[in-house]
Write a protein that holds these residues in place. Structure first.
Motif, PDB file in Angstrom:
ATOM      1  N   GLY A 196      -1.089   2.366  -2.177  1.00 38.43           N
ATOM      2  CA  GLY A 196      -0.982   2.938  -3.517  1.00 38.43           C
ATOM      3  C   GLY A 196       0.358   3.599  -3.712  1.00 38.43           C
ATOM      4  O   GLY A 196       1.326   3.314  -3.003  1.00 38.43           O
ATOM      5  N   GLY A 197       0.418   4.496  -4.701  1.00 36.08           N
ATOM      6  CA  GLY A 197       1.601   5.324  -4.870  1.00 36.08           C
ATOM      7  C   GLY A 197       2.575   4.904  -5.946  1.00 36.08           C
ATOM      8  O   GLY A 197       3.636   5.520  -6.079  1.00 36.08           O
ATOM      9  N   LEU A 198       2.240   3.879  -6.732  1.00 40.14           N
ATOM     10  CA  LEU A 198       3.163   3.397  -7.762  1.00 40.14           C
ATOM     11  C   LEU A 198       2.692   3.815  -9.150  1.00 40.14           C
ATOM     12  O   LEU A 198       1.492   3.943  -9.400  1.00 40.14           O
ATOM     13  CB  LEU A 198       3.282   1.875  -7.702  1.00 40.14           C
ATOM     14  N   GLY A 199       3.649   3.956 -10.069  1.00 37.75           N
ATOM     15  CA  GLY A 199       3.317   4.227 -11.462  1.00 37.75           C
ATOM     16  C   GLY A 199       3.312   2.974 -12.305  1.00 37.75           C
ATOM     17  O   GLY A 199       2.579   2.880 -13.291  1.00 37.75           O
ATOM     18  N   ALA A 205       4.087  24.621  -2.697  1.00 37.31           N
ATOM     19  CA  ALA A 205       3.939  25.404  -1.465  1.00 37.31           C
ATOM     20  C   ALA A 205       4.104  24.557  -0.199  1.00 37.31           C
ATOM     21  O   ALA A 205       4.122  25.112   0.909  1.00 37.31           O
ATOM     22  CB  ALA A 205       2.573  26.085  -1.453  1.00 37.31           C
ATOM     23  N   ILE A 206       4.254  23.270  -0.318  1.00 36.98           N
ATOM     24  CA  ILE A 206       4.415  22.406   0.853  1.00 36.98           C
ATOM     25  C   ILE A 206       5.742  22.740   1.538  1.00 36.98           C
ATOM     26  O   ILE A 206       6.803  22.718   0.912  1.00 36.98           O
ATOM     27  CB  ILE A 206       4.383  20.917   0.445  1.00 36.98           C
ATOM     28  N   MET A 207       5.688  23.018   2.840  1.00 36.39           N
ATOM     29  CA  MET A 207       6.883  23.443   3.569  1.00 36.39           C
ATOM     30  C   MET A 207       7.335  22.456   4.626  1.00 36.39           C
ATOM     31  O   MET A 207       8.474  22.528   5.103  1.00 36.39           O
ATOM     32  CB  MET A 207       6.615  24.807   4.230  1.00 36.39           C
ATOM     33  N   ASP A 208       6.446  21.544   5.030  1.00 32.33           N
ATOM     34  CA  ASP A 208       6.810  20.613   6.096  1.00 32.33           C
ATOM     35  C   ASP A 208       5.957  19.350   5.989  1.00 32.33           C
ATOM     36  O   ASP A 208       5.098  19.225   5.123  1.00 32.33           O
ATOM     37  CB  ASP A 208       6.629  21.276   7.460  1.00 32.33           C
ATOM     38  N   LYS A 209       6.204  18.408   6.901  1.00 32.66           N
ATOM     39  CA  LYS A 209       5.495  17.132   6.844  1.00 32.66           C
ATOM     40  C   LYS A 209       4.004  17.280   7.161  1.00 32.66           C
ATOM     41  O   LYS A 209       3.187  16.481   6.704  1.00 32.66           O
ATOM     42  CB  LYS A 209       6.154  16.123   7.793  1.00 32.66           C
ATOM     43  N   GLN A 210       3.642  18.297   7.901  1.00 35.41           N
ATOM     44  CA  GLN A 210       2.220  18.538   8.123  1.00 35.41           C
ATOM     45  C   GLN A 210       1.546  18.945   6.817  1.00 35.41           C
ATOM     46  O   GLN A 210       0.462  18.457   6.467  1.00 35.41           O
ATOM     47  CB  GLN A 210       2.018  19.640   9.174  1.00 35.41           C
ATOM     48  N   GLY A 211       2.191  19.847   6.075  1.00 29.89           N
ATOM     49  CA  GLY A 211       1.661  20.257   4.781  1.00 29.89           C
ATOM     50  C   GLY A 211       1.634  19.109   3.793  1.00 29.89           C
ATOM     51  O   GLY A 211       0.700  18.977   2.990  1.00 29.89           O
ATOM     52  N   LEU A 212       2.673  18.262   3.845  1.00 32.33           N
ATOM     53  CA  LEU A 212       2.708  17.081   2.982  1.00 32.33           C
ATOM     54  C   LEU A 212       1.561  16.140   3.315  1.00 32.33           C
ATOM     55  O   LEU A 212       0.871  15.637   2.419  1.00 32.33           O
ATOM     56  CB  LEU A 212       4.048  16.357   3.141  1.00 32.33           C
ATOM     57  N   SER A 213       1.341  15.927   4.585  1.00 33.17           N
ATOM     58  CA  SER A 213       0.255  15.042   5.010  1.00 33.17           C
ATOM     59  C   SER A 213      -1.092  15.568   4.540  1.00 33.17           C
ATOM     60  O   SER A 213      -1.950  14.795   4.081  1.00 33.17           O
ATOM     61  CB  SER A 213       0.258  14.911   6.541  1.00 33.17           C
ATOM     62  N   ALA A 214      -1.287  16.876   4.623  1.00 32.02           N
ATOM     63  CA  ALA A 214      -2.543  17.465   4.161  1.00 32.02           C
ATOM     64  C   ALA A 214      -2.707  17.298   2.658  1.00 32.02           C
ATOM     65  O   ALA A 214      -3.810  17.003   2.165  1.00 32.02           O
ATOM     66  CB  ALA A 214      -2.589  18.944   4.538  1.00 32.02           C
ATOM     67  N   ALA A 215      -1.625  17.462   1.901  1.00 34.91           N
ATOM     68  CA  ALA A 215      -1.690  17.293   0.449  1.00 34.91           C
ATOM     69  C   ALA A 215      -2.011  15.851   0.073  1.00 34.91           C
ATOM     70  O   ALA A 215      -2.816  15.592  -0.835  1.00 34.91           O
ATOM     71  CB  ALA A 215      -0.369  17.717  -0.181  1.00 34.91           C
ATOM     72  N   LEU A 216      -1.394  14.914   0.783  1.00 39.29           N
ATOM     73  CA  LEU A 216      -1.667  13.498   0.528  1.00 39.29           C
ATOM     74  C   LEU A 216      -3.124  13.155   0.834  1.00 39.29           C
ATOM     75  O   LEU A 216      -3.770  12.397   0.105  1.00 39.29           O
ATOM     76  CB  LEU A 216      -0.730  12.620   1.358  1.00 39.29           C
ATOM     77  N   LEU A 234      -1.130   7.957  -2.642  1.00 37.96           N
ATOM     78  CA  LEU A 234      -0.429   7.120  -1.681  1.00 37.96           C
ATOM     79  C   LEU A 234      -1.352   6.054  -1.098  1.00 37.96           C
ATOM     80  O   LEU A 234      -0.923   4.934  -0.811  1.00 37.96           O
ATOM     81  CB  LEU A 234       0.156   7.975  -0.561  1.00 37.96           C
ATOM     82  N   PHE A 235      -2.621   6.389  -0.944  1.00 41.27           N
ATOM     83  CA  PHE A 235      -3.630   5.428  -0.509  1.00 41.27           C
ATOM     84  C   PHE A 235      -4.856   5.569  -1.407  1.00 41.27           C
ATOM     85  O   PHE A 235      -5.113   6.624  -1.981  1.00 41.27           O
ATOM     86  CB  PHE A 235      -4.058   5.677   0.951  1.00 41.27           C
ATOM     87  N   GLY A 236      -5.601   4.478  -1.499  1.00 38.22           N
ATOM     88  CA  GLY A 236      -6.877   4.508  -2.187  1.00 38.22           C
ATOM     89  C   GLY A 236      -7.997   4.247  -1.198  1.00 38.22           C
ATOM     90  O   GLY A 236      -7.780   3.631  -0.152  1.00 38.22           O
ATOM     91  N   ILE A 237      -9.185   4.734  -1.525  1.00 34.91           N
ATOM     92  CA  ILE A 237     -10.351   4.550  -0.647  1.00 34.91           C
ATOM     93  C   ILE A 237     -11.415   3.720  -1.372  1.00 34.91           C
ATOM     94  O   ILE A 237     -11.668   3.912  -2.563  1.00 34.91           O
ATOM     95  CB  ILE A 237     -10.951   5.914  -0.250  1.00 34.91           C
ATOM     96  N   PHE A 238     -12.018   2.815  -0.629  1.00 37.15           N
ATOM     97  CA  PHE A 238     -13.136   2.013  -1.110  1.00 37.15           C
ATOM     98  C   PHE A 238     -14.172   2.007   0.003  1.00 37.15           C
ATOM     99  O   PHE A 238     -13.809   1.905   1.183  1.00 37.15           O
ATOM    100  CB  PHE A 238     -12.656   0.591  -1.417  1.00 37.15           C
ATOM    101  N   VAL A 239     -15.450   2.150  -0.327  1.00 35.46           N
ATOM    102  CA  VAL A 239     -16.483   2.281   0.703  1.00 35.46           C
ATOM    103  C   VAL A 239     -17.571   1.236   0.520  1.00 35.46           C
ATOM    104  O   VAL A 239     -18.252   1.197  -0.508  1.00 35.46           O
ATOM    105  CB  VAL A 239     -17.126   3.687   0.676  1.00 35.46           C
ATOM    106  N   THR A 240     -17.724   0.378   1.510  1.00 27.23           N
ATOM    107  CA  THR A 240     -18.826  -0.572   1.574  1.00 27.23           C
ATOM    108  C   THR A 240     -18.851  -1.166   2.977  1.00 27.23           C
ATOM    109  O   THR A 240     -18.091  -0.740   3.847  1.00 27.23           O
ATOM    110  CB  THR A 240     -18.689  -1.672   0.503  1.00 27.23           C
ATOM    111  N   GLN A 241     -19.705  -2.150   3.191  1.00 26.90           N
ATOM    112  CA  GLN A 241     -19.740  -2.840   4.485  1.00 26.90           C
ATOM    113  C   GLN A 241     -18.367  -3.418   4.801  1.00 26.90           C
ATOM    114  O   GLN A 241     -17.707  -4.003   3.943  1.00 26.90           O
ATOM    115  CB  GLN A 241     -20.769  -3.971   4.422  1.00 26.90           C
ATOM    116  N   GLY A 242     -17.911  -3.246   6.019  1.00 28.03           N
ATOM    117  CA  GLY A 242     -16.608  -3.757   6.408  1.00 28.03           C
ATOM    118  C   GLY A 242     -16.581  -5.277   6.449  1.00 28.03           C
ATOM    119  O   GLY A 242     -17.591  -5.918   6.762  1.00 28.03           O
ATOM    120  N   LEU A 243     -15.436  -5.847   6.145  1.00 25.84           N
ATOM    121  CA  LEU A 243     -15.302  -7.301   6.184  1.00 25.84           C
ATOM    122  C   LEU A 243     -15.590  -7.844   7.581  1.00 25.84           C
ATOM    123  O   LEU A 243     -16.114  -8.950   7.726  1.00 25.84           O
ATOM    124  CB  LEU A 243     -13.892  -7.704   5.751  1.00 25.84           C
ATOM    125  N   ALA A 244     -15.225  -7.084   8.594  1.00 26.92           N
ATOM    126  CA  ALA A 244     -15.400  -7.542   9.974  1.00 26.92           C
ATOM    127  C   ALA A 244     -16.453  -6.739  10.726  1.00 26.92           C
ATOM    128  O   ALA A 244     -16.545  -6.831  11.950  1.00 26.92           O
ATOM    129  CB  ALA A 244     -14.064  -7.459  10.716  1.00 26.92           C
TER     130      ALA A 244
END
Length: 711
Positions: A213-216, A159-170, A191-201
């Protein structure tokens, strides 16, 4: 959750699965062994009684006593094991870690069998475990359902019709599925991964980290390298994409596969290298919400972050900053149809084990056999246990710890940890090259390390996780979403220094740099790493070296960049850091020389952090063992001195056999050197030379000035 190749079990990050041989040996064999080492200490009086009363711990039948320790210490300690041990058909490797893993698996099998047979209150963890297991192992129901459970997700992509829809799906697909600090796990098919903890900086401030991300395939070099074996794997991967799409009933599979493969090649080129990924100083950038629009145009970040439930977040850790920019540009430049095809393929690929058997089997044929050389897939019931560890790990771990980790073992290992931390601190105090200001900071870090042994103080709550007894796919999707919500809930709250990043049943250990903490799960606190009945020399050489390794990670090439609070800051004088770096360069050069294949050498720079931790950890464990003797001479057991047993025990925990494909993947992608080379860490300790009478002319001999002494 599929059988894609992810670097497996290695201390502090991924763990190398393995197996250690078992069995007795004759007195004649022992006499031959003793004849190849330095003269044993004489046992008299109390020491003789001690020696007769305790088991040696080390596996004499695994050794090749006729091999000279100074020429090939690994074979001396493990030669017969290497000759006689076969890699199980459903494994890509074997070694000491697999022994502990298989024992844990037996225990879990018994626990789960009881849970599945019993009736449980609705909404209880016991019910969740039983229902998850039933759904995962009911392959008939999975096959009968076909692709229907996934139909809504595939329709969402169509159902993705445009880059906005693609961005939302990602953004909607974003998951907490990477861990760059505690597990060197950079792999995500999103495409990206999330990790949550105290920031390095951002000391004291918990942030969501964005990773590439994004590779097989396992990582970028699989796409970019000209090595003939990598070229062959790329060709096989392109064929696999088409096969999987065909098996899933996706039309025009060949053309779609071509688009997907071409897109992934561009994604790989957009990635940071593995070496850069492991350099925290290059990954400490912080982006504001506005930075995404300014620095990474291409993705509709408003749509993306809203779908990812991060639209109210004002600050982010841009771990792979250059890749965020590059990947966002690809979203704008590459055809929408290519991205839609890519979304479909990766959704199928990452959930192959809860889809029909033809898809599951095709996934294993490539990810299991082609990539890692494993001939047979593990049985469904054993795979269900692994899946339970992933989705209900704390619930299973709580039951495991209650049944199989006695308080006496927790107390004994805790004492060993205290002894090795103390020994490490004393080593720091004695450093002649270190400035007092640097030494003060290092000692503060040692003094404030938080250590968890066996299991966490607080258990995870799974009330939000709905598990169905008849839908394995829904259970996987629900579990991913619940874990994502669990991680996002930490943002903006004080960091929990006592948070565990492993479950109790895992055969592994970890150093947590921003928490200045260590976890030693119950899974690794069993033979062959720890045996409450065994000699102290063996235990200090085996689990003691593991403990020392994790402590030392606080002071490896990355860990040394963090202070006692977990903040990444420079607490070194320039001269001190130059000396530290010099020793690191020497160790990297040492490991660069190891070559499992004529065309492939170990990457000393990539493996440097682990190798530093091995050297420093082994030295601290040896000091702690000596201190544990309380001034008394070590007993001689079966003709071996205490130091000999210590070093042999260490080498036997790194007994390793790997299929060629898996070994190549390990060297190419993993921050840990293969086990047979980690066993050679002993070359840097003076005591090893004395214990085995290693002299100039022996193949492993290093002149005293060439032995790396970092801490």
């Amino acid at each position: 959750m599929s059988d894609r190749l992810i670097p497996a079990l290695l201390l502090s990050t991924t763990v190398l699965t393995g197996l250690s041989a078992c069995g007795d040996t004759t007195k004649d064999t022992v006499a031959t062994v003793s004849g190849n080492v330095a003269s044993a200490q004489t046992s008299t009086g109390q020491n003789a009684e001690q020696a007769n009363a305790m088991p040696i711990g080390i596996n004499l039948a695994a050794m090749s006593p006729k091999v000279k320790p100074g020429d090939d210490f690994y074979t001396y300690a493990n030669g017969e094991w290497m000759k006689t041990t076969e890699i199980p058909a459903d494994r890509s490797s074997t070694g000491a870690f697999l022994v502990a893993f298989q024992e844990t698996e037996k225990h879990k099998t018994s626990l789960i069998a009881e849970l599945v047979k019993a009736e449980h209150a609705a909404g209880s963890d016991e019910a969740r475990i039983a229902d998850f297991y039933k759904a995962f192992t009911d392959t008939a129901a999975i096959d009968a359902a076909g692709m229907k459970p996934m139909a809504a997700d595939l329709a969402r992509y169509q159902a993705i019709m445009d880059k906005q829809g693609l961005s939302a799906a990602l953004g909607a697909n974003l998951r907490a599925d990477v861990d760059p600090l505690n597990a060197t796990d950079f792999f995500t098919e999103n495409l990206f991964g999330i990790f949550v903890t105290q920031g390095l900086a951002t000391p004291g401030e918990v942030l969501p980290y964005f990773l590439q991300g994004g590779l097989g395939l396992p990582e970028r070099e699989y796409y970019l390298s000209d090595d003939p074996k990598m070229v062959e794997l790329r060709s096989a991967y392109r064929a696999y994409i088409e096969t999987l799409l065909t098996d899933a009933g996706i039309s025009d599979a060949a053309a779609r596969a071509e688009r997907i493969f071409a897109l992934e090649h561009k994604i790989a080129a957009a990635h940071a290298s593995r070496e850069d990924s492991e350099d925290f100083t290059k990954a400490s950038g912080v982006w504001s919400r506005a930075d995404f629009d300014a620095k990474a145009p291409g993705i509709d970040w408003t749509a993306f972050l809203a779908a990812a439930q991060l639209d109210k977040q004002g600050k982010f850790a841009a771990y792979h900053a250059s890749a965020i920019t590059n990947l966002s540009a690809l979203v704008a430049s590459e055809p929408l149809d290519a991205w839609k095809d890519w979304l479909v393929f990766h959704h199928i690929n990452s959930h192959a084990d809860v889809l029909p058997s033809n898809i599951d089997n095709a996934s294993f044929a490539f990810n299991g056999t082609k990539l890692s050389g494993t001939p047979e897939q593990r049985s469904r019931d054993k795979r269900a246990l692994s899946a339970l560890d992933e989705y209900l790990g704390d619930a299973v771990g709580r039951a495991y710890a209650e049944h199989y980790f006695p308080a006496s073992a927790k107390a004994e290992v805790s004492t060993m940890v205290d002894n090795i931390v103390t020994a490490f601190g004393k080593r720091v105090e004695k450093l002649e090259w270190m400035d007092p200001s640097t030494k003060k900071e290092a000692l503060a870090k040692v003094a404030t390390i938080a250590v968890g042994v066996g299991y966490p103080d607080k258990w995870r709550n799974y009330d939000a996780y709905t598990v169905l007894p008849t839908n394995a796919y829904a259970n996987a999707i629900n579990g991913e979403k619940v874990e994502y919500a669990h991680q996002l809930a930490k943002i903006g709250k004080p960091m929990d220094k006592g948070e565990w990043w492993m479950t109790p049943q895992v055969v592994n250990a970890v150093n947590l740099p921003v928490q200045n903490a260590l976890n030693f799960p119950a899974g690794i606190l069993q033979p062959p790493f720890f045996d409450a009945k065994a000699d102290a020399a063996y235990n200090y050489g085996a689990i003691g070296a593991v403990i020392g390794h994790e402590i030392s990670h606080s002071f490896d090439n990355n860990g040394a960049a963090f202070d006692s609070t977990g903040a990444m800051r420079n607490w070194w004088t320039p001269a001190d850091f130059a000396q530290f770096a010099k020793q690191g360069e020497a160790l990297a050069k040492q490991f660069d020389a190891y070559a499992p294949f004529p065309d492939l050498h170990v990457n000393g720079k990539l493996t440097l952090g682990e190798n530093i931790a091995d050297v420093a950890g082994l030295a601290a464990a040896l000091d702690a063992y000596h201190a544990s003797l309380n001034g008394k001479p070590a007993p001689v057991i079966d003709g071996f001195t205490g130091d000999q047993r210590f070093f042999i025990g260490f080498a036997q925990t790194w007994a390793t056999k790997m299929r060629d494909e898996a070994l190549r993947a390990r060297v190419a992608t993993d921050g840990h050197a293969p086990g047979m080379y980690r066993a050679l860490t002993v070359r840097n300790l003076d005591a090893w030379y004395t214990a085995f009478d290693v002299k100039p002319g022996d193949k492993l001999y290093l002149a005293p000035e060439e032995r790396v002494k970092i801490w």
